[in-house]
Design a protein around this motif. Structure first.
Motif, short mmCIF file in Angstrom:
data_model
loop_
_atom_site.label_atom_id
_atom_site.label_comp_id
_atom_site.label_asym_id
_atom_site.label_seq_id
_atom_site.Cartn_x
_atom_site.Cartn_y
_atom_site.Cartn_z
N ASP A 44 -14.47 6.70 1.63
CA ASP A 44 -14.31 7.67 0.53
C ASP A 44 -13.06 8.62 0.97
OD1 ASP A 44 -16.35 6.71 -1.20
OD2 ASP A 44 -17.96 7.87 -0.17
N GLY A 45 -12.52 9.23 -0.03
CA GLY A 45 -11.48 10.20 0.36
C GLY A 45 -10.32 9.52 0.85
N TYR A 46 -9.94 7.97 0.22
CA TYR A 46 -8.83 7.68 0.92
C TYR A 46 -7.39 7.96 0.39
CZ TYR A 46 -8.91 4.28 -3.08
OH TYR A 46 -8.99 3.79 -4.42
N GLY A 47 -6.37 7.67 0.74
CA GLY A 47 -5.04 8.52 0.44
C GLY A 47 -4.26 7.88 -0.66
N LEU A 48 -4.31 6.55 -0.87
CA LEU A 48 -3.54 6.11 -1.78
C LEU A 48 -3.93 4.57 -2.05
CD1 LEU A 48 -0.68 5.75 -3.13
CD2 LEU A 48 0.31 4.66 -1.22
N LEU A 49 -3.92 4.17 -3.53
CA LEU A 49 -4.29 3.07 -4.13
C LEU A 49 -2.88 2.44 -4.54
CD1 LEU A 49 -6.64 1.10 -5.03
CD2 LEU A 49 -5.78 1.75 -7.32
N ASP A 199 8.56 2.13 0.77
CA ASP A 199 8.91 3.38 0.15
C ASP A 199 7.75 3.72 -0.52
OD1 ASP A 199 10.67 4.82 -1.22
OD2 ASP A 199 11.96 3.44 -1.97
N LEU A 200 7.01 3.11 -1.46
CA LEU A 200 5.93 3.71 -2.07
C LEU A 200 5.09 4.39 -1.14
CD1 LEU A 200 5.39 0.92 -4.67
CD2 LEU A 200 6.62 2.87 -4.94
N ILE A 201 4.74 3.66 -0.02
CA ILE A 201 3.57 4.41 0.59
C ILE A 201 3.99 5.51 1.53
CG2 ILE A 201 2.30 3.99 2.94
CD1 ILE A 201 2.23 0.94 2.05
N GLU A 202 5.27 5.69 1.69
CA GLU A 202 5.78 6.85 2.48
C GLU A 202 6.09 7.70 1.45
OE1 GLU A 202 9.03 9.79 3.95
OE2 GLU A 202 9.18 8.31 2.08
N SER A 203 6.26 7.63 0.23
CA SER A 203 6.43 8.73 -0.91
C SER A 203 5.11 9.34 -0.93
CB SER A 203 7.13 8.05 -1.72
OG SER A 203 8.44 7.56 -1.79
N SER A 204 4.04 8.83 -0.96
CA SER A 204 2.95 9.16 -1.32
C SER A 204 1.62 9.47 -0.13
CB SER A 204 2.29 8.42 -2.18
OG SER A 204 2.93 8.43 -3.37
N THR A 205 1.89 9.25 1.09
CA THR A 205 1.15 9.40 2.17
C THR A 205 1.60 10.07 3.42
OG1 THR A 205 1.49 7.26 3.07
CG2 THR A 205 -0.44 7.44 1.30
N VAL A 206 0.97 10.39 4.26
CA VAL A 206 1.53 10.79 5.62
C VAL A 206 0.79 9.91 6.92
CG1 VAL A 206 1.67 13.33 5.10
CG2 VAL A 206 -0.45 12.64 5.83
N ARG A 207 1.47 9.94 7.96
CA ARG A 207 0.75 9.06 9.06
C ARG A 207 -0.64 9.23 9.27
NH1 ARG A 207 4.87 6.60 11.92
NH2 ARG A 207 3.62 6.40 13.66
N VAL A 223 1.13 -4.90 5.51
CA VAL A 223 2.20 -4.70 6.58
C VAL A 223 2.86 -3.33 6.55
CG1 VAL A 223 4.53 -5.93 7.26
CG2 VAL A 223 2.19 -7.53 6.59
N ALA A 224 3.25 -2.89 5.32
CA ALA A 224 4.03 -1.68 4.98
C ALA A 224 3.26 -0.75 5.69
CB ALA A 224 4.46 -1.68 3.88
N ALA A 225 1.99 -0.48 5.20
CA ALA A 225 1.05 0.54 5.95
C ALA A 225 1.38 0.81 7.32
CB ALA A 225 -0.23 0.34 5.17
N VAL A 226 0.88 -0.39 7.88
CA VAL A 226 0.65 -0.54 9.32
C VAL A 226 2.09 -0.05 9.93
CG1 VAL A 226 0.66 -2.01 11.40
CG2 VAL A 226 -0.82 -2.17 9.48
N LEU A 227 3.38 -0.53 9.51
CA LEU A 227 4.48 -0.26 10.12
C LEU A 227 5.03 1.07 9.90
CD1 LEU A 227 6.59 -3.48 9.43
CD2 LEU A 227 5.41 -2.78 11.72
N GLU A 228 4.49 1.78 8.76
CA GLU A 228 4.79 3.17 8.47
C GLU A 228 3.92 4.10 9.21
OE1 GLU A 228 6.87 4.89 6.62
OE2 GLU A 228 8.12 2.73 6.48
N GLY A 229 2.99 3.65 10.31
CA GLY A 229 1.89 4.66 10.87
C GLY A 229 0.88 4.91 10.08
N ARG A 230 0.66 4.23 8.98
CA ARG A 230 -0.64 4.44 8.20
C ARG A 230 -1.86 3.30 8.58
NH1 ARG A 230 4.16 6.88 7.03
NH2 ARG A 230 4.10 8.44 5.02
N ARG A 231 -2.79 3.73 7.87
CA ARG A 231 -3.89 2.36 7.85
C ARG A 231 -4.14 1.74 6.62
NH1 ARG A 231 -8.90 5.07 8.35
NH2 ARG A 231 -7.86 6.98 7.46
N CYS A 232 -4.79 0.69 6.65
CA CYS A 232 -4.84 -0.12 5.44
C CYS A 232 -6.20 -0.62 5.47
CB CYS A 232 -3.84 -1.18 5.08
SG CYS A 232 -3.71 -2.40 6.48
#
Length: 262
Positions: A44-49, A199-207, A223-232
């Motif tokens: 719950d409370g995740y950052g981006l769909l 691009d989408l992930i970086e625009s709407s989340t933080v690491r 792949v994009a989320a992990v490389l951008e320092g996010r979790r997936c």
């Protein structure tokens, strides 16, 4: 890290799905995103769909193809309704965190705004910088895909008062130009380039935040989320594509770890 490898498998995921890969960076589930027992597993409370559900167009280029029809692409699935369960249905505060963003490929804002409780929307365009084959009986070859951006506002009174509209107005240019995966290199009929998803992930989340994709396909979102320092948190119904997603995400994790060690 846990990775499940099997040789003799059924092609229908079990109720609740099966976790194929789970680390502190990524979770990949072979499962049906319509399954309530799968939906309840997302934190719950995740950052981006951020997802590309089947459009109901029965992908067909008009000639022989190495790609099989995508599960759920026969027009019989109410995908806006399914995604409503992922962001959290009316009366629930669970799911996507309040006032956070969604990106949904293939569906216009008017089909998503009500079920997904979007307080503000914008229509984006992915310019593929190429003309796809598409339906060869048509004189026009598809060169783009639509993307709906939206701000999830849980309370109806907040949506009616205009909450979420400011965030939608503050987005940058609405045309995103990224070449699609080249012919012979694509692993999925609707594979998205990692740079576009980044691009989408970086625009709407933080690491460190969690990005969710219930229709993971070949795993570009992960792949994009992990490389951008996010979790997936990824779910894919097709076993072959789910295993491909595990391979790609695991490779991205190794690269991310190397980059962090520099």
């Amino acid at each position: 890290m846990t990775v499940t490898e099997t040789l003799d498998v059924t092609m229908t995921p079990p109720s609740g799905g099966q976790i194929l890969h789970q680390t502190d960076r990524a979770t990949v589930i072979w499962g049906d995103s319509r399954d309530p027992a799968v939906i309840t597993q997302v934190p719950d409370g995740y950052g981006l769909l951020c997802t590309d559900p089947p459009y109901g167009i029965r992908y067909n280029s008009g000639r022989s193809s190495t790609f099989t029809e995508i599960a759920g692409d026969d027009g019989s699935v109410d995908w806006p309704g399914v995604l409503a369960e992922w962001v959290g249905t009316v009366g629930r505060t669970r799911g996507l965190a309040p006032s956070r963003h969604v990106y949904v490929f293939g569906y216009p804002p008017d089909q998503l705004a009500s079920p997904m409780r979007l307080g503000g929307t914008a229509s984006l365009v992915w310019d593929k910088l190429d003309i796809g084959s598409g339906d060869l009986t048509s004189p026009w070859g598809p060169g783009h895909e639509p993307i709906t951006f939206g701000v999830h506002v849980k309370r109806r009174s907040d949506r009616e008062s205009g909450a979420g509209n400011l965030s939608a107005r503050l987005r940058r240019g609405s045309v995103l130009r990224y070449p699609r995966p080249g012919r012979g290199r694509a692993r999925h009929s609707n594979e998205k380039p990692v740079l576009l998803m980044a691009d989408l992930i970086e625009s709407s989340t933080v690491r460190g935040e969690l990005v969710v994709d219930p229709c993971a396909g070949s795993g570009s979102t992960g792949v994009a989320a992990v490389l951008e320092g996010r979790r997936c948190f990824l779910v894919e119904i097709d076993r072959t594509h789910a295993e491909l997603t595990v391979q790609r995400v695991a490779a991205a994790e190794r690269l991310a770890a190397q980059m962090e060690g520099l």
